[in-house]
Design a protein around this motif. Structure first.
Motif, PDB file in Angstrom:
ATOM      1  N   CYS A  39      65.748   6.711  59.889  1.00 41.40           N
ATOM      2  CA  CYS A  39      66.195   7.941  60.567  1.00 41.40           C
ATOM      3  C   CYS A  39      65.017   8.532  61.341  1.00 41.40           C
ATOM      4  O   CYS A  39      63.948   8.739  60.762  1.00 41.40           O
ATOM      5  N   HIS A  40      65.237   8.808  62.603  1.00 39.82           N
ATOM      6  CA  HIS A  40      64.185   9.412  63.446  1.00 39.82           C
ATOM      7  C   HIS A  40      64.864  10.569  64.181  1.00 39.82           C
ATOM      8  O   HIS A  40      65.558  10.366  65.179  1.00 39.82           O
ATOM      9  N   CYS A  41      64.698  11.781  63.661  1.00 43.61           N
ATOM     10  CA  CYS A  41      65.462  12.912  64.200  1.00 43.61           C
ATOM     11  C   CYS A  41      64.556  13.952  64.841  1.00 43.61           C
ATOM     12  O   CYS A  41      63.510  14.301  64.277  1.00 43.61           O
ATOM     13  N   HIS A  42      64.980  14.434  65.985  1.00 48.89           N
ATOM     14  CA  HIS A  42      64.245  15.521  66.642  1.00 48.89           C
ATOM     15  C   HIS A  42      64.936  16.843  66.327  1.00 48.89           C
ATOM     16  O   HIS A  42      66.097  16.889  65.922  1.00 48.89           O
ATOM     17  N   ASN A  43      64.179  17.929  66.557  1.00 45.80           N
ATOM     18  CA  ASN A  43      64.587  19.212  65.980  1.00 45.80           C
ATOM     19  C   ASN A  43      65.102  20.216  67.010  1.00 45.80           C
ATOM     20  O   ASN A  43      65.024  21.421  66.780  1.00 45.80           O
ATOM     21  N   GLY A  91      59.978  19.464  68.223  1.00 43.74           N
ATOM     22  CA  GLY A  91      59.336  18.697  67.169  1.00 43.74           C
ATOM     23  C   GLY A  91      60.208  17.634  66.525  1.00 43.74           C
ATOM     24  O   GLY A  91      61.372  17.442  66.875  1.00 43.74           O
ATOM     25  N   ASN A  92      59.571  16.946  65.556  1.00 44.30           N
ATOM     26  CA  ASN A  92      60.242  15.883  64.790  1.00 44.30           C
ATOM     27  C   ASN A  92      60.611  16.435  63.412  1.00 44.30           C
ATOM     28  O   ASN A  92      60.242  17.555  63.063  1.00 44.30           O
ATOM     29  N   THR A  93      61.254  15.610  62.625  1.00 44.07           N
ATOM     30  CA  THR A  93      61.543  15.978  61.230  1.00 44.07           C
ATOM     31  C   THR A  93      60.220  16.169  60.508  1.00 44.07           C
ATOM     32  O   THR A  93      59.303  15.369  60.666  1.00 44.07           O
ATOM     33  N   LEU A 114      50.664  10.765  64.483  1.00 43.18           N
ATOM     34  CA  LEU A 114      49.650  10.287  65.432  1.00 43.18           C
ATOM     35  C   LEU A 114      50.262   9.637  66.677  1.00 43.18           C
ATOM     36  O   LEU A 114      49.550   9.249  67.586  1.00 43.18           O
ATOM     37  N   ARG A 115      51.581   9.529  66.717  1.00 43.39           N
ATOM     38  CA  ARG A 115      52.231   8.976  67.924  1.00 43.39           C
ATOM     39  C   ARG A 115      53.190  10.018  68.519  1.00 43.39           C
ATOM     40  O   ARG A 115      52.868  10.699  69.469  1.00 43.39           O
ATOM     41  N   ASP A 116      54.345  10.226  67.900  1.00 45.38           N
ATOM     42  CA  ASP A 116      55.289  11.203  68.471  1.00 45.38           C
ATOM     43  C   ASP A 116      54.686  12.610  68.390  1.00 45.38           C
ATOM     44  O   ASP A 116      54.836  13.417  69.305  1.00 45.38           O
ATOM     45  N   GLY A 117      53.982  12.899  67.303  1.00 44.95           N
ATOM     46  CA  GLY A 117      53.360  14.216  67.124  1.00 44.95           C
ATOM     47  C   GLY A 117      52.282  14.460  68.153  1.00 44.95           C
ATOM     48  O   GLY A 117      52.153  15.560  68.699  1.00 44.95           O
TER      49      GLY A 117
END
Ligand code: KIV
Ligand code: ZN
Length: 511
Positions: A201-205, A237-239, A12-15
């Motif tokens: 861990c906050h990883c982008h793809n 995207g995110n993990t 609901l935030r990064d997405g």
């Protein structure tokens, strides 16, 4: 060290930062409730200073969702923190997520600052946020490309200032799994007060390594993962939540566990895809349409002898139906009920089931087989009687012909029709609807997806309309693209409560 991995969901935030994926507050509440049922530990509900809508969503989710921690994002800016604290005032477990850039790219070019200055700003932000709530997460933006010795100094300082969670984002999706894992290990070994905080861990793809990097992070001592449903998020995207949850479940040797009820993953994946109008790629790990569909003869044979010959996960563990193709025109009402319940449409009354079955038969008539996507779209058109329904549609269009549509609507017990010309057949049909209901409707967004099953095509149409400054979304599905469009339009129109408040005869008489 505890072996529990905390799931921090940022759908609901990064997405939601993805263009075209914006949700209204009602939709966000619905997703937040389902995230709670899924068992996530933290929901990042928004970035309150960024817009009144985000602020309102954080307030509303804080009121409704009680088990998970509700988190709000801020920059390392006092005003941001004050607004976030205000938005979180109803949260049972509030968390402020504040932070600043940690790589030299960010320090020099984004902030035109120095390493010492950004540490001082980060520390000040954590101390300020601590005045409002106890639970403070600090993010060191672009930590993936930051110098590890400097990063350790920054993390030590913010923990000393009161941070309870330290987020090490690979903001640009740059790191290799081994590199990211070593970064986490370096922090565990070189930050003297690291035992006072959880590493996240906050990883982008961007290079397709978000899940691998996240797993490397937790294998090296991180205990929170920041994830989104379907891996939705900025750029690549995110993990993805479902991938990390299933890695933990499938690889027992990691000896890590989580609170995620994996059986709820698939229905939530469908809900997020539908609400965000973001189709899931068919070969997406865990939740893609083909993730458990075995088509080659050799595989099918192996699966029939023993599922484990080609499946490392049981589809039921993820809430995925056994077969991608589930229903045909020959399927009975019981089969339909079973599959609707599996998708979360519980407690349908007898009458609702009869209506759903009639809709299903109509749909199955034009298609060889009906899958989960079709059922969800079908149900979005409401099972209960819609106030205004499409009875008949005829369009005339082509080269050198003014596109004309004749629409017949059923409004309560009355039938009303109109013919209109438009700049295309869809426009003509929608104008005919407007003329029958006598309302000024603005079409804000119109989106068509085709769902191709062998030689049978189904059009899925999504619309966003505006009526008296309020937006409504609608979905329609049909083998005919114009019919699907009118159904989507009516689906949205039926959500306008002021229109429903009018008696049917009033609507009819007005025309
Ligand atoms: O990717 C990132 O660095 C972020 C932070 C704001 C946490 O999303
Ligand atoms: Zn991010």
């Amino acid at each position: 060290m505890d072996n529990k991995v905390y799931f921090f969901d940022t759908t609901l935030r990064d997405g939601e930062q993805v263009p075209g994926c914006q949700l209204d507050t009602h939709e966000k509440i619905e997703i937040a409730k389902q995230l709670e049922a899924l068992g996530v530990d933290v929901i990042e509900a928004g970035f309150p200073i960024s817009s009144p809508g985000d602020f309102q969503s954080v307030v509303a989710i804080s009121k409704v969702v009680k088990n998970p921690t509700i988190c709000a994002l801020t920059r390392a800016v006092e005003k941001d923190i004050e607004v976030a604290a205000e938005a979180l005032r109803f949260a049972k477990h509030p968390r402020i997520h504040t932070g600043i850039g940690a790589s030299d790219y960010h320090i020099k070019h984004k902030f035109n600052s120095t390493r010492d200055e950004v540490i001082a700003r980060g520390v000040a932000a954590v101390k300020y946020a601590k005045k409002f709530v106890e639970d403070i997460e600090f993010f060191a933006e672009d930590a993936g490309r930051a110098d590890n010795v400097f990063l350790a100094r920054m993390i030590e300082a913010v923990i000393a200032a009161g941070a309870t969670v330290v987020n090490i984002p690979d903001t640009t999706g740059y790191c290799l799994p081994e590199e990211y894992g070593q970064k986490i290990r370096f922090l565990r070994e070189n930050v003297s007060n690291i035992d006072k905080a959880i590493i996240s861990c906050h990883c982008h793809n961007d290079l397709g390594m978000a899940t691998a990097n996240t797993i490397a992070g937790i294998a090296n001592g991180a205990r929170q993962v920041e994830v989104t449903i379907n891996g939705i998020g900025e750029r690549a995207g995110n993990t993805s939540l479902e991938e990390v949850a299933m890695v933990l479940k499938t690889h027992k040797s990691l000896d890590l566990y989580s609170n995620i009820n994996t059986k709820k993953i698939y229905p939530l994946s469908l809900l997020v895809s539908k609400m965000m109008r973001m189709p899931v790629q068919p070969n997406k790990a865990v939740v893609g349409r083909n993730a458990f569909a075995h088509s080659s003869g050799i595989h099918q044979d192996g699966i029939l002898k023993n599922r484990q010959s080609y499946e490392i996960m049981d589809p039921e563990e993820v809430g995925v139906p056994q077969h991608a193709i589930i229903l045909t025109a020959r399927s009975g009402k019981h089969a339909l009920k079973h599959h609707l319940e599996r998708l979360g449409y519980n407690n349908l009354s007898k009458e609702e089931l009869v209506i759903a079955y009639q809709k299903f038969l109509k749909l199955a008539d034009g298609k060889k087989d009906v899958n989960d996507d079709d059922l969800i779209l079908m149900m979005d058109g409401k099972v209960t009687h819609s106030a205004i329904e499409l009875n008949r549609l005829q369009v005339v269009c082509g080269e050198s012909i003014a596109p004309t549509a004749t629409v017949e609507l059923k409004i309560g017990d009355e039938i009303k029709s109109a013919s209109m010309v438009g700049n295309g057949p869809v426009n003509a049909a929608m104008r005919a609807v407007d003329s029958i209901i006598g309302e000024q409707i603005d079409l804000e967004e119109y989106l068509v997806q085709s769902n191709i099953n062998r030689s049978y095509d189904t059009a899925k149409v999504h619309v966003r309309i505006c009526h008296h400054n309020k937006s409504y979304v609608g979905f329609g599905v049909d083998t005919d693209i114009i019919t699907a469009s009118v159904k989507a339009y009516l689906n949205a129109i039926n959500k306008i409560s002021s229109l429903k408040a009018k008696s049917y005869s009033e609507v009819v008489l007005a025309n």
